[in-house]
Enzyme design. Structure first.
Site, PDB file in Angstrom:
ATOM      1  CG  PHE A  23      -1.311   1.426   1.946  1.00  0.00           C
ATOM      2  CD1 PHE A  23      -1.978   1.952   0.477  1.00  0.00           C
ATOM      3  CD2 PHE A  23      -1.939   1.553   2.950  1.00  0.00           C
ATOM      4  CE1 PHE A  23      -2.632   2.977   1.079  1.00  0.00           C
ATOM      5  CE2 PHE A  23      -2.306   2.914   3.391  1.00  0.00           C
ATOM      6  CZ  PHE A  23      -3.053   3.780   2.301  1.00  0.00           C
ATOM      7  CE1 TYR A  53       2.795  -4.145  11.818  1.00  0.00           C
ATOM      8  CE2 TYR A  53       1.558  -2.618  13.047  1.00  0.00           C
ATOM      9  CZ  TYR A  53       2.386  -2.698  12.076  1.00  0.00           C
ATOM     10  OH  TYR A  53       2.426  -1.388  11.499  1.00  0.00           O
ATOM     11  CG  ASN A  82     -12.214   2.539  14.787  1.00  0.00           C
ATOM     12  OD1 ASN A  82     -11.314   3.595  14.202  1.00  0.00           O
ATOM     13  ND2 ASN A  82     -11.699   1.437  15.485  1.00  0.00           N
ATOM     14  CG  ASP A  90      11.650 -12.714   2.753  1.00  0.00           C
ATOM     15  OD1 ASP A  90      12.495 -11.549   3.335  1.00  0.00           O
ATOM     16  OD2 ASP A  90      11.112 -14.125   3.464  1.00  0.00           O
ATOM     17  CE  LYS A 109       6.867  -1.493  11.555  1.00  0.00           C
ATOM     18  NZ  LYS A 109       7.849  -1.406   9.973  1.00  0.00           N
ATOM     19  CG  LEU A 141       5.059  -9.797  -5.122  1.00  0.00           C
ATOM     20  CD1 LEU A 141       5.569 -10.712  -6.918  1.00  0.00           C
ATOM     21  CD2 LEU A 141       4.576  -8.328  -4.911  1.00  0.00           C
ATOM     22  CB  THR A 200       3.602   1.919  13.171  1.00  0.00           C
ATOM     23  OG1 THR A 200       2.016   2.003  13.661  1.00  0.00           O
ATOM     24  CG2 THR A 200       4.406   0.510  13.618  1.00  0.00           C
ATOM     25  CG  ASP A 201       0.554   5.458  15.164  1.00  0.00           C
ATOM     26  OD1 ASP A 201       0.373   4.132  14.507  1.00  0.00           O
ATOM     27  OD2 ASP A 201      -0.976   6.448  14.342  1.00  0.00           O
ATOM     28  CD  GLU A 202      -0.886  -0.101  14.901  1.00  0.00           C
ATOM     29  OE1 GLU A 202      -1.108  -0.943  15.736  1.00  0.00           O
ATOM     30  OE2 GLU A 202      -1.309  -0.111  13.798  1.00  0.00           O
TER      31      GLU A 202
HETATM   32  P1  NAD Z   1       1.059  -3.804   3.331  1.00  0.00           P
HETATM   33  O1  NAD Z   1       0.916  -4.810   3.753  1.00  0.00           O
HETATM   34  O2  NAD Z   1       0.480  -3.148   2.332  1.00  0.00           O
HETATM   35  O3  NAD Z   1       2.356  -4.249   2.380  1.00  0.00           O
HETATM   36  C1  NAD Z   1       3.444  -4.747   2.832  1.00  0.00           C
HETATM   37  C2  NAD Z   1       4.669  -5.297   1.380  1.00  0.00           C
HETATM   38  O4  NAD Z   1       5.375  -5.511   2.868  1.00  0.00           O
HETATM   39  C3  NAD Z   1       3.594  -5.922   0.529  1.00  0.00           C
HETATM   40  O5  NAD Z   1       3.991  -5.879  -0.447  1.00  0.00           O
HETATM   41  C4  NAD Z   1       4.231  -7.378   1.036  1.00  0.00           C
HETATM   42  O6  NAD Z   1       4.476  -8.183   0.302  1.00  0.00           O
HETATM   43  C5  NAD Z   1       6.185  -6.952   1.552  1.00  0.00           C
HETATM   44  N1  NAD Z   1       6.296  -7.523   2.621  1.00  0.00           N
HETATM   45  C6  NAD Z   1       6.209  -8.104   3.278  1.00  0.00           C
HETATM   46  N2  NAD Z   1       7.094  -9.172   3.837  1.00  0.00           N
HETATM   47  C7  NAD Z   1       7.430  -9.097   3.060  1.00  0.00           C
HETATM   48  C8  NAD Z   1       9.336  -9.890   3.445  1.00  0.00           C
HETATM   49  N3  NAD Z   1       9.586 -10.088   4.035  1.00  0.00           N
HETATM   50  N4  NAD Z   1      10.622  -8.788   2.191  1.00  0.00           N
HETATM   51  C9  NAD Z   1       9.961  -8.328   1.354  1.00  0.00           C
HETATM   52  N5  NAD Z   1       8.915  -7.980   0.897  1.00  0.00           N
HETATM   53  C10 NAD Z   1       7.539  -8.193   1.770  1.00  0.00           C
HETATM   54  O7  NAD Z   1       2.094  -2.541   4.066  1.00  0.00           O
HETATM   55  P2  NAD Z   1       1.808  -1.328   4.111  1.00  0.00           P
HETATM   56  O8  NAD Z   1       0.285  -0.446   4.756  1.00  0.00           O
HETATM   57  O9  NAD Z   1       2.115  -0.554   3.061  1.00  0.00           O
HETATM   58  O10 NAD Z   1       2.734  -0.247   5.164  1.00  0.00           O
HETATM   59  C11 NAD Z   1       4.255  -0.458   4.983  1.00  0.00           C
HETATM   60  C12 NAD Z   1       5.318   0.171   5.903  1.00  0.00           C
HETATM   61  O11 NAD Z   1       4.271   0.842   6.545  1.00  0.00           O
HETATM   62  C13 NAD Z   1       5.193  -0.834   7.079  1.00  0.00           C
HETATM   63  O12 NAD Z   1       6.423  -1.124   7.500  1.00  0.00           O
HETATM   64  C14 NAD Z   1       3.999  -0.605   8.133  1.00  0.00           C
HETATM   65  O13 NAD Z   1       3.922  -1.153   9.654  1.00  0.00           O
HETATM   66  C15 NAD Z   1       4.405   0.861   7.744  1.00  0.00           C
HETATM   67  N6  NAD Z   1       2.679   1.258   8.995  1.00  0.00           N
HETATM   68  C16 NAD Z   1       2.216   1.789   7.678  1.00  0.00           C
HETATM   69  C17 NAD Z   1       0.931   2.323   8.439  1.00  0.00           C
HETATM   70  C18 NAD Z   1      -0.200   1.965   7.621  1.00  0.00           C
HETATM   71  O14 NAD Z   1      -1.272   2.255   7.579  1.00  0.00           O
HETATM   72  N7  NAD Z   1      -0.647   1.395   6.573  1.00  0.00           N
HETATM   73  C19 NAD Z   1       0.659   3.011   9.154  1.00  0.00           C
HETATM   74  C20 NAD Z   1       2.099   3.040   9.712  1.00  0.00           C
HETATM   75  C21 NAD Z   1       3.060   2.408   9.461  1.00  0.00           C
END
Ligand code: NAD
Length: 310
Positions: free
Chosen positions: A11, A144, A243, A56, A148, A34, A120-122
């Site tokens: 994302f 999770y 929510n 990976d 992180k 992927l 993340t803020d979490e």
């Molecule tokens: P997502 O789950 O949409 O995407 C994660 C991507 O990482 C996927 O394309 C997956 O295939 C890839 N991936 C997972 N494990 C892998 C590995 N071992 N090696 C290579 N690729 C791998 O996640 P997102 O929501 O886009 O989040 C991206 C980052 O931002 C994360 O680190 C998450 O902790 C952080 N984050 C997300 C949010 C949110 O609201 N979505 C908020 C704060 C921080």
């Protein structure tokens, strides 16, 4: 400038690739395993201008091959769904802790100028009043967020121990296009469009600070280019909503009835409220630019057009 983006098919990573692909100064290589959350369709508009490697972040050989001639690394790759981490924590330790460790080892080895850890803020846990600063203690509640926080602590230790050139950003909850529909906003949009129930945890009063994904991407680029090495930067949207408010807004936009709301048993260890103080990154010149309501409308439109078949 060659930039390695891990998790670039997910994302936020794919939105970041879209963002920096507008600038010819960057040569982009994406490394992504992927998983179910990664989707090559997320990169289809920019695919011709980037290199993509499936692999990976824990794999020494592939990370070595991809990173060795990169100037910068941004690590988005992670397992990201709290509910999945409650069912199956092990994979979160593998990708979010061991994967981060493997990347840091290679940053140490090669001539990488800047490594940016996406966090993340979490990691701060829940806060009833006020907002977390970058100095706040880490107090994660779920497997999770604990994984992180583990990654973040490794990043900070590599800075203190080896002078590894690291920066960390911690953003609040993102929303926008290209998110796998398992998290609240895309799941509820998808369900509402299909007249399916919207499962709201507990009393629906848990508060999150929402940020439009493109605002986060701009903040990440600011931190990457202007941030001070060894520092952490919070990136919050300044849109605190519970929510139920989000659920009602989605129903409103789609013209669907409130009867679709279904209260379900609360998530284990469910944090009540997240809130970030983002004044530190604002001093670098970043501000959230998108209006929450307009960005939500555009997000709903995007799912209507692109994702209805999921
Ligand atoms: P997502 O789950 O949409 O995407 C994660 C991507 O990482 C996927 O394309 C997956 O295939 C890839 N991936 C997972 N494990 C892998 C590995 N071992 N090696 C290579 N690729 C791998 O996640 P997102 O929501 O886009 O989040 C991206 C980052 O931002 C994360 O680190 C998450 O902790 C952080 N984050 C997300 C949010 C949110 O609201 N979505 C908020 C704060 C921080």
């Amino acid at each position: 400038m060659k930039i390695m983006i891990t998790g670039g098919a997910g994302f936020i990573g794919s939105n970041f690739v879209h963002h920096i692909s507008k600038n010819d100064d960057y040569e982009v290589v994406v490394l992504d395993k992927l998983t179910y959350a990664g989707n090559m369709d997320n990169l289809k508009e920019v695919r011709d201008g980037i290199e993509f490697v499936e692999g990976d972040i824990k794999d020494e050989e592939v990370v070595s091959r991809v990173m060795k001639d990169c100037d910068m690394v941004v690590n988005f790759a992670a397992e990201t769904h709290v509910d999945v981490s409650i069912e199956d924590p092990g994979i979160f330790i593998e990708s979010n802790v061991k994967g981060t460790y493997n990347l840091l080892e290679h940053v140490r080895k090669y001539d990488v100028e800047r490594y940016l850890q996406i966090s993340t803020d979490e990691v701060y846990g829940s806060i009833d009043e006020g907002s977390f600063t970058e100095e706040s203690n880490l107090d994660p509640s779920s497997p999770y967020s604990a994984s992180k926080a583990g990654g973040d602590l490794l990043v900070s230790a590599y800075w203190k121990t080896y002078d590894t050139p690291v920066i960390t950003t911690r953003s609040s909850n993102n929303f926008g296009p290209r998110q796998y529909p398992e998290k609240l906003i895309p799941l509820f949009i998808m369900n509402a469009m299909q007249d399916k129930p919207l499962p709201v945890y507990g009393d629906g009063k848990n508060v999150r600070d929402w940020i439009y994904v493109m605002d986060n991407c701009k903040g990440i680029e600011v931190a990457l280019l202007k941030g001070k090495l060894g520092e952490v930067y919070n990136i919050g949207g300044g849109n605190e909503k519970n929510n139920l408010e989000i659920t009602n807004l989605i129903l409103d936009i789609l013209g669907k009835p409130e009867s679709l709301v279904t209260f379900v048993e609360d998530r284990l260890g469910h944090d009540r409220r997240y809130s970030l103080d983002s004044s530190k990154i604002m001093k670098l010149g970043w501000r959230p630019e998108f209006s929450f309501e307009k960005a939500m409308l555009e997000t709903v439109e995007w799912y209507k057009t692109n994702f209805l078949e999921v």
